[in-house]
Motif scaffolding. Structure first.
Motif, mmCIF file in Angstrom:
data_model
loop_
_atom_site.group_PDB
_atom_site.id
_atom_site.type_symbol
_atom_site.label_atom_id
_atom_site.label_comp_id
_atom_site.label_asym_id
_atom_site.label_seq_id
_atom_site.Cartn_x
_atom_site.Cartn_y
_atom_site.Cartn_z
ATOM 1 N N ARG A 11 -13.523 -19.808 -83.993
ATOM 2 C CA ARG A 11 -13.757 -18.813 -82.951
ATOM 3 C C ARG A 11 -14.794 -17.818 -83.468
ATOM 4 O O ARG A 11 -14.875 -17.541 -84.651
ATOM 5 C CB ARG A 11 -12.468 -18.068 -82.603
ATOM 6 N N TYR A 12 -15.584 -17.281 -82.550
ATOM 7 C CA TYR A 12 -16.657 -16.364 -82.917
ATOM 8 C C TYR A 12 -16.509 -15.037 -82.188
ATOM 9 O O TYR A 12 -15.883 -14.963 -81.136
ATOM 10 C CB TYR A 12 -18.023 -16.967 -82.546
ATOM 11 N N TRP A 13 -17.107 -14.026 -82.756
ATOM 12 C CA TRP A 13 -17.257 -12.721 -82.121
ATOM 13 C C TRP A 13 -18.756 -12.469 -82.007
ATOM 14 O O TRP A 13 -19.525 -12.873 -82.876
ATOM 15 C CB TRP A 13 -16.635 -11.614 -82.966
ATOM 16 N N LEU A 55 -16.292 -18.103 -77.961
ATOM 17 C CA LEU A 55 -16.434 -16.671 -78.214
ATOM 18 C C LEU A 55 -15.110 -15.977 -77.917
ATOM 19 O O LEU A 55 -14.629 -15.974 -76.792
ATOM 20 C CB LEU A 55 -17.546 -16.108 -77.335
ATOM 21 N N GLU A 56 -14.528 -15.408 -78.947
ATOM 22 C CA GLU A 56 -13.223 -14.761 -78.804
ATOM 23 C C GLU A 56 -13.358 -13.338 -78.267
ATOM 24 O O GLU A 56 -12.618 -12.922 -77.374
ATOM 25 C CB GLU A 56 -12.510 -14.743 -80.152
ATOM 26 N N LYS A 57 -14.287 -12.582 -78.808
ATOM 27 C CA LYS A 57 -14.500 -11.189 -78.391
ATOM 28 C C LYS A 57 -15.982 -10.872 -78.425
ATOM 29 O O LYS A 57 -16.745 -11.461 -79.184
ATOM 30 C CB LYS A 57 -13.783 -10.199 -79.323
ATOM 31 N N ILE A 58 -16.351 -9.886 -77.616
ATOM 32 C CA ILE A 58 -17.708 -9.341 -77.621
ATOM 33 C C ILE A 58 -17.568 -7.855 -77.903
ATOM 34 O O ILE A 58 -16.821 -7.150 -77.224
ATOM 35 C CB ILE A 58 -18.403 -9.539 -76.265
ATOM 36 N N VAL A 59 -18.278 -7.389 -78.907
ATOM 37 C CA VAL A 59 -18.290 -5.961 -79.228
ATOM 38 C C VAL A 59 -19.613 -5.405 -78.718
ATOM 39 O O VAL A 59 -20.680 -5.842 -79.135
ATOM 40 C CB VAL A 59 -18.157 -5.714 -80.746
#
Length: 87
Positions: A11-13, A55-59
């Protein structure tokens, strides 16, 4: 777990730097809020990133004085986190 399963489990951020204030462009609002085809540039970017399945989260990094982000409904998405940047 096989190497394919391991790769599928990764998983990526993403980090979206959006703390600019538009000073160099000499405009009244930060460029991330300029509209292209009826939507702010930031919305186009976030919509594409939200389509990425791993994509797990976007900051989204915003300027500490950013008053424009409150008008962007998409920033309330649970997959998006806001962080303070700028200086």
């Amino acid at each position: 777990m096989s190497s394919v399963e391991t790769m599928n489990a990764v998983r990526y951020w993403a980090v979206v730097p959006a703390a600019g204030v538009g000073r160099r462009m000499n405009i009244d609002i930060p460029k991330q809020y300029l509209e292209i085809k009826g939507k702010p540039l930031m919305v186009h970017t976030l919509e594409r990133l939200l389509d990425f399945p791993r994509l797990e989260k976007i900051v989204v990094v915003l300027d500490h004085n950013d008053e424009y982000h409150q008008s962007i409904e998409l920033l309330r998405n649970p997959g998006i986190l806001l962080a303070q940047g700028g200086g």
